[in-house]
Design a protein around this motif. Sequence first.
Motif, PDB file in Angstrom:
ATOM      1  N   PHE A 302      20.449  31.082  68.939  1.00 31.08           N
ATOM      2  CA  PHE A 302      20.393  32.451  69.143  1.00 31.08           C
ATOM      3  C   PHE A 302      19.993  33.465  68.060  1.00 31.08           C
ATOM      4  CE2 PHE A 302      23.604  30.469  71.774  1.00 31.08           C
ATOM      5  CZ  PHE A 302      23.045  30.599  73.120  1.00 31.08           C
ATOM      6  N   ASP A 303      19.411  32.866  67.155  1.00 31.23           N
ATOM      7  CA  ASP A 303      18.893  33.676  66.149  1.00 31.23           C
ATOM      8  C   ASP A 303      17.493  33.898  65.954  1.00 31.23           C
ATOM      9  OD1 ASP A 303      19.196  34.940  63.777  1.00 31.23           O
ATOM     10  OD2 ASP A 303      18.976  33.144  62.357  1.00 31.23           O
ATOM     11  N   GLY A 304      17.028  33.932  67.209  1.00 31.21           N
ATOM     12  CA  GLY A 304      15.454  33.996  67.453  1.00 31.21           C
ATOM     13  C   GLY A 304      15.019  35.404  68.045  1.00 31.21           C
ATOM     14  N   PRO A 305      14.236  35.488  68.876  1.00 28.34           N
ATOM     15  CA  PRO A 305      13.662  36.734  69.570  1.00 28.34           C
ATOM     16  C   PRO A 305      14.883  37.632  69.914  1.00 28.34           C
ATOM     17  CG  PRO A 305      12.773  35.022  70.875  1.00 28.34           C
ATOM     18  CD  PRO A 305      13.658  34.436  70.022  1.00 28.34           C
ATOM     19  N   MET A 308      17.229  36.592  72.786  1.00 24.78           N
ATOM     20  CA  MET A 308      18.105  35.500  72.531  1.00 24.78           C
ATOM     21  C   MET A 308      19.148  36.056  71.746  1.00 24.78           C
ATOM     22  SD  MET A 308      16.949  32.907  73.738  1.00 24.78           S
ATOM     23  CE  MET A 308      18.026  31.898  73.412  1.00 24.78           C
ATOM     24  N   ARG A 309      18.959  37.112  70.907  1.00 24.81           N
ATOM     25  CA  ARG A 309      20.218  37.555  70.088  1.00 24.81           C
ATOM     26  C   ARG A 309      21.016  38.328  71.018  1.00 24.81           C
ATOM     27  NH1 ARG A 309      15.993  38.910  66.327  1.00 24.81           N
ATOM     28  NH2 ARG A 309      16.333  41.145  66.640  1.00 24.81           N
ATOM     29  N   LEU A 310      20.411  39.130  71.783  1.00 26.43           N
ATOM     30  CA  LEU A 310      21.076  39.664  73.086  1.00 26.43           C
ATOM     31  C   LEU A 310      22.174  38.892  73.772  1.00 26.43           C
ATOM     32  CD1 LEU A 310      21.680  42.648  74.578  1.00 26.43           C
ATOM     33  CD2 LEU A 310      19.901  41.782  76.148  1.00 26.43           C
ATOM     34  N   LEU A 311      21.366  37.866  74.464  1.00 31.69           N
ATOM     35  CA  LEU A 311      22.176  36.520  75.059  1.00 31.69           C
ATOM     36  C   LEU A 311      23.400  36.394  74.159  1.00 31.69           C
ATOM     37  CD1 LEU A 311      19.903  34.267  76.799  1.00 31.69           C
ATOM     38  CD2 LEU A 311      21.880  35.453  77.728  1.00 31.69           C
ATOM     39  N   GLY A 312      22.957  35.867  72.836  1.00 32.81           N
ATOM     40  CA  GLY A 312      23.887  35.337  72.166  1.00 32.81           C
ATOM     41  C   GLY A 312      25.229  36.405  71.836  1.00 32.81           C
ATOM     42  N   LYS A 313      24.972  37.635  71.890  1.00 35.37           N
ATOM     43  CA  LYS A 313      26.045  38.660  71.787  1.00 35.37           C
ATOM     44  C   LYS A 313      26.847  38.768  72.983  1.00 35.37           C
ATOM     45  CE  LYS A 313      24.565  42.397  68.739  1.00 35.37           C
ATOM     46  NZ  LYS A 313      24.874  41.472  67.382  1.00 35.37           N
ATOM     47  N   LEU A 314      26.185  38.538  74.286  1.00 34.42           N
ATOM     48  CA  LEU A 314      26.798  38.367  75.347  1.00 34.42           C
ATOM     49  C   LEU A 314      27.874  37.358  75.469  1.00 34.42           C
ATOM     50  CD1 LEU A 314      24.244  39.253  78.242  1.00 34.42           C
ATOM     51  CD2 LEU A 314      26.247  40.451  78.029  1.00 34.42           C
ATOM     52  N   MET A 315      27.255  36.114  74.791  1.00 35.41           N
ATOM     53  CA  MET A 315      28.130  34.959  74.983  1.00 35.41           C
ATOM     54  C   MET A 315      29.149  34.798  73.801  1.00 35.41           C
ATOM     55  SD  MET A 315      26.406  33.495  77.169  1.00 35.41           S
ATOM     56  CE  MET A 315      27.456  31.795  76.931  1.00 35.41           C
ATOM     57  N   MET A 316      29.126  35.628  72.938  1.00 33.46           N
ATOM     58  CA  MET A 316      30.276  35.753  71.841  1.00 33.46           C
ATOM     59  C   MET A 316      31.634  35.227  72.187  1.00 33.46           C
ATOM     60  SD  MET A 316      29.741  34.883  68.788  1.00 33.46           S
ATOM     61  CE  MET A 316      28.134  34.770  68.362  1.00 33.46           C
ATOM     62  N   PRO A 317      32.086  36.252  73.049  1.00 36.35           N
ATOM     63  CA  PRO A 317      33.390  35.741  73.624  1.00 36.35           C
ATOM     64  C   PRO A 317      33.555  34.398  74.244  1.00 36.35           C
ATOM     65  CG  PRO A 317      32.749  37.687  74.640  1.00 36.35           C
ATOM     66  CD  PRO A 317      31.389  37.014  74.027  1.00 36.35           C
ATOM     67  N   VAL A 318      32.784  33.785  74.857  1.00 37.36           N
ATOM     68  CA  VAL A 318      32.853  32.368  75.221  1.00 37.36           C
ATOM     69  C   VAL A 318      32.749  31.384  74.074  1.00 37.36           C
ATOM     70  CG1 VAL A 318      31.653  30.491  76.736  1.00 37.36           C
ATOM     71  CG2 VAL A 318      31.611  33.061  77.303  1.00 37.36           C
ATOM     72  N   PHE A 319      31.889  31.789  73.167  1.00 36.70           N
ATOM     73  CA  PHE A 319      31.775  30.932  71.935  1.00 36.70           C
ATOM     74  C   PHE A 319      32.986  30.961  71.151  1.00 36.70           C
ATOM     75  CE2 PHE A 319      26.856  31.410  72.118  1.00 36.70           C
ATOM     76  CZ  PHE A 319      26.812  30.221  72.783  1.00 36.70           C
ATOM     77  N   LYS A 320      33.290  32.180  70.816  1.00 37.49           N
ATOM     78  CA  LYS A 320      34.654  32.433  70.151  1.00 37.49           C
ATOM     79  C   LYS A 320      35.790  31.297  70.720  1.00 37.49           C
ATOM     80  CE  LYS A 320      34.146  36.087  67.434  1.00 37.49           C
ATOM     81  NZ  LYS A 320      33.911  37.620  67.220  1.00 37.49           N
ATOM     82  N   ARG A 321      35.916  31.498  72.055  1.00 37.35           N
ATOM     83  CA  ARG A 321      37.145  30.509  72.870  1.00 37.35           C
ATOM     84  C   ARG A 321      36.750  29.170  72.459  1.00 37.35           C
ATOM     85  NH1 ARG A 321      37.108  34.184  76.996  1.00 37.35           N
ATOM     86  NH2 ARG A 321      35.729  33.245  78.409  1.00 37.35           N
ATOM     87  N   PHE A 322      35.412  28.799  72.589  1.00 36.85           N
ATOM     88  CA  PHE A 322      35.024  27.584  72.385  1.00 36.85           C
ATOM     89  C   PHE A 322      35.270  26.947  71.070  1.00 36.85           C
ATOM     90  CE2 PHE A 322      31.116  24.628  71.036  1.00 36.85           C
ATOM     91  CZ  PHE A 322      31.767  23.626  71.521  1.00 36.85           C
ATOM     92  N   LEU A 323      34.803  27.947  69.976  1.00 30.44           N
ATOM     93  CA  LEU A 323      35.070  27.447  68.505  1.00 30.44           C
ATOM     94  C   LEU A 323      36.756  27.414  68.340  1.00 30.44           C
ATOM     95  CD1 LEU A 323      33.634  27.288  66.062  1.00 30.44           C
ATOM     96  CD2 LEU A 323      34.016  29.760  65.683  1.00 30.44           C
ATOM     97  N   LYS A 324      37.325  28.333  68.869  1.00 27.67           N
ATOM     98  CA  LYS A 324      38.786  28.141  68.773  1.00 27.67           C
ATOM     99  C   LYS A 324      39.354  26.787  69.290  1.00 27.67           C
ATOM    100  CE  LYS A 324      43.033  30.740  68.888  1.00 27.67           C
ATOM    101  NZ  LYS A 324      43.605  31.685  69.610  1.00 27.67           N
ATOM    102  N   SER A 325      38.801  26.302  70.343  1.00 27.59           N
ATOM    103  CA  SER A 325      39.305  25.234  71.016  1.00 27.59           C
ATOM    104  C   SER A 325      38.970  23.770  70.165  1.00 27.59           C
ATOM    105  CB  SER A 325      38.614  24.945  72.281  1.00 27.59           C
ATOM    106  OG  SER A 325      37.235  24.548  72.305  1.00 27.59           O
ATOM    107  N   ILE A 326      37.689  23.966  69.267  1.00 29.68           N
ATOM    108  CA  ILE A 326      37.266  22.685  68.357  1.00 29.68           C
ATOM    109  C   ILE A 326      37.792  23.025  66.843  1.00 29.68           C
ATOM    110  CG2 ILE A 326      35.679  22.172  70.154  1.00 29.68           C
ATOM    111  CD1 ILE A 326      33.648  23.237  67.770  1.00 29.68           C
TER     112      ILE A 326
END
Lengths: 383, 383
Positions: A302-305, A308-326
């Motif tokens: 998500f560190d590209g165009p 992609m960065r926008l998508l990455g920002k949208l996804m952040m809450p999901v990633f944070k939950r994912f990250l927390k779970s692992i």
Amino acid sequence: MSLLTTNTALVGRVTVAVDAMGGDFAPQATVIAALESLKKNEALGIILVGDQKMLEALLYLDSKKSIPQSCSNGDQPQKPTECSDISPVPPHLKTLASTFKDSGRLAIHHAPDVVLMSDRPSRALRRKQNSSMAVALQLVKDGVAGGCVSAGNTGALMLLARSILGMCPGIDRPAITKKLPAPKGGCYVLDLGANVDSTAEHLYQFSLMGSILVEAMEGIEKPRVALINVGEEEIKGSEQVRLASRMLAECEGVNYVGYIEGGDLFNDVADVVVCDGFVGNVALKTGEGVAKLLYQTLLRRFDGPWYMRLLGKLMMPVFKRFLKSIDPSRYNGALFVGLQGVVVKSHGNADAQAFEYAIEQAAEEVERKVPDMINSRLDELLF
Amino acid sequence: MSLLTTNTALVGRVTVAVDAMGGDFAPQATVIAALESLKKNEALGIILVGDQKMLEALLYLDSKKSIPQSCSNGDQPQKPTECSDISPVPPHLKTLASTFKDSGRLAIHHAPDVVLMSDRPSRALRRKQNSSMAVALQLVKDGVAGGCVSAGNTGALMLLARSILGMCPGIDRPAITKKLPAPKGGCYVLDLGANVDSTAEHLYQFSLMGSILVEAMEGIEKPRVALINVGEEEIKGSEQVRLASRMLAECEGVNYVGYIEGGDLFNDVADVVVCDGFVGNVALKTGEGVAKLLYQTLLRRFDGPWYMRLLGKLMMPVFKRFLKSIDPSRYNGALFVGLQGVVVKSHGNADAQAFEYAIEQAAEEVERKVPDMINSRLDELLF
């Protein structure tokens, strides 16, 4: 032994002695974790073991400005670098600290010395009987605390624990274990690094202890016990592992389900997984390394165009939950089993939140009276 | 030894013998992988070793309808279940097969027998000298092929390879190695399961072989060699590992950088990582298990309300690239080192694409003349 500086007959069903000076971020992280734990678990009492003046300076609002230059008891500034590093404990926790102290759920127990990460375990055993680590263990031995937690030198903690607490009858070596996550519950793996070159007899003892531990901690009757091997066929593996397998197959007190491979650790095929400490330690750390690598790889996507960065920002809450779970810090706190008392080892680089999980582990083990259960069940199984 | 059914003096700088009958999806996956490899690498020639009639039926358009009921040479239908399972090789590949055959880059070499996954290695050695696996190795021994690939029984492949090809002088045991990915290049780990209970001398030999291999395969001068241990301090670890460390520290031909822990496998701190096969195998499989678990966990995050599923769909291309980057099949193909010839072991459950990677590995090893390099460099280092 040092004198108790405050009343240590703490209120609360469960008392844990915390080696406040052990670990990379001690004593700040250990103190904050202790206060957060007390906030969450009303049945808990905590004895912070370490440099009294330093701990008081960290804990109490009224002593904030009284931190001495040496940060220690004067004669042995064991961790001088920490003097200037004392970042204040958040004021709301300081306020709580006074309340906990007044209600008898928090105490400081002075210990003038500290076991360093660079100390050889044998040296710690000979020279560091007044260290925060040794004194915390002694509080368990004396029945003042139900268990203890340390983020200090693992080898020293193991040797001091064996020497101060003693072993369960019939057990030659303590083992380190923790619960690994999996979709349907996970498993306890032992040994994770206390022993290298384990014999069949040791693996057999780890299996017995693991089985009793999981029954006590998870309430699973007849937990499934497996041995790690390089293949599932009976013909593969090392001599000692095959011998342990035959011993377990003949043991009626253990629900032995056979061999599993490294990849099965996350498949919920066993509740207790037994291996030599060298193997378990490398497997655990490799697993953590893969998790870290994958997370970084995913983030880089998500560190590209801009889109992609926008998508990455949208996804952040999901990633944070994912990250927390692992998040490995959620699984911080390895149990030493085979000792006459509860000892939990935290990662050396645990922050306050991770250390809190380690305290939680210790409290749960104390509450479930794990060492007593291991003692009495081993008595049935071995003698 | 069986007769060559087609001209095996293949055109192409690099000839690889493929055990077409080994692995869960053989012979379809192996045949498709062979054709795809030939398509991509013009310097490659492939000898498919296995049941001639079955392979012909799979390969050539004109023989599509001539699959005999027994699917075998009549007397020993070793893998009868596959008769009805023969899914046709895609027509465009069949067309290519004829072209490859005509231009002398593809040949079938008949082998009437198959090593089963359930065969004990010692039994395979005694009884399966006419198996596709043994014949493929014999083609390497005879210089007809530069190297061979098999997805069959690992233990049998190891024993047959030692017996047919022989060991490099000065090496007691072959080791299994493969490259693990990491952000800045990754490292080769050995041993991954060929040996258990390795002595210091074995670990030392693995280090020498690994160092020469990485120099040959990756063009890295003086690759950094590390030993896996349970801690980075000199005092920790098993007796044999510590002894190997002292031997390596004194060896001028190896750029030994000391101990690393499991988590460092993905940190680019070493180019060659050495450990006992039991440890390496469990670490590798645990790592793969974690990757699988994380992927499943991440997917589950998008299996909730409609907006999450929508986000998931938007993210699919990113996930697919992510997944591809961590796909174990991309890293399929473990190298056996220490043998007088190139032998690559594919995962038993490799599909055609994964098996293609294994063929690629073998072709590269043959092209870079790895066994010759190991032989001549060992000669300098050991004698």
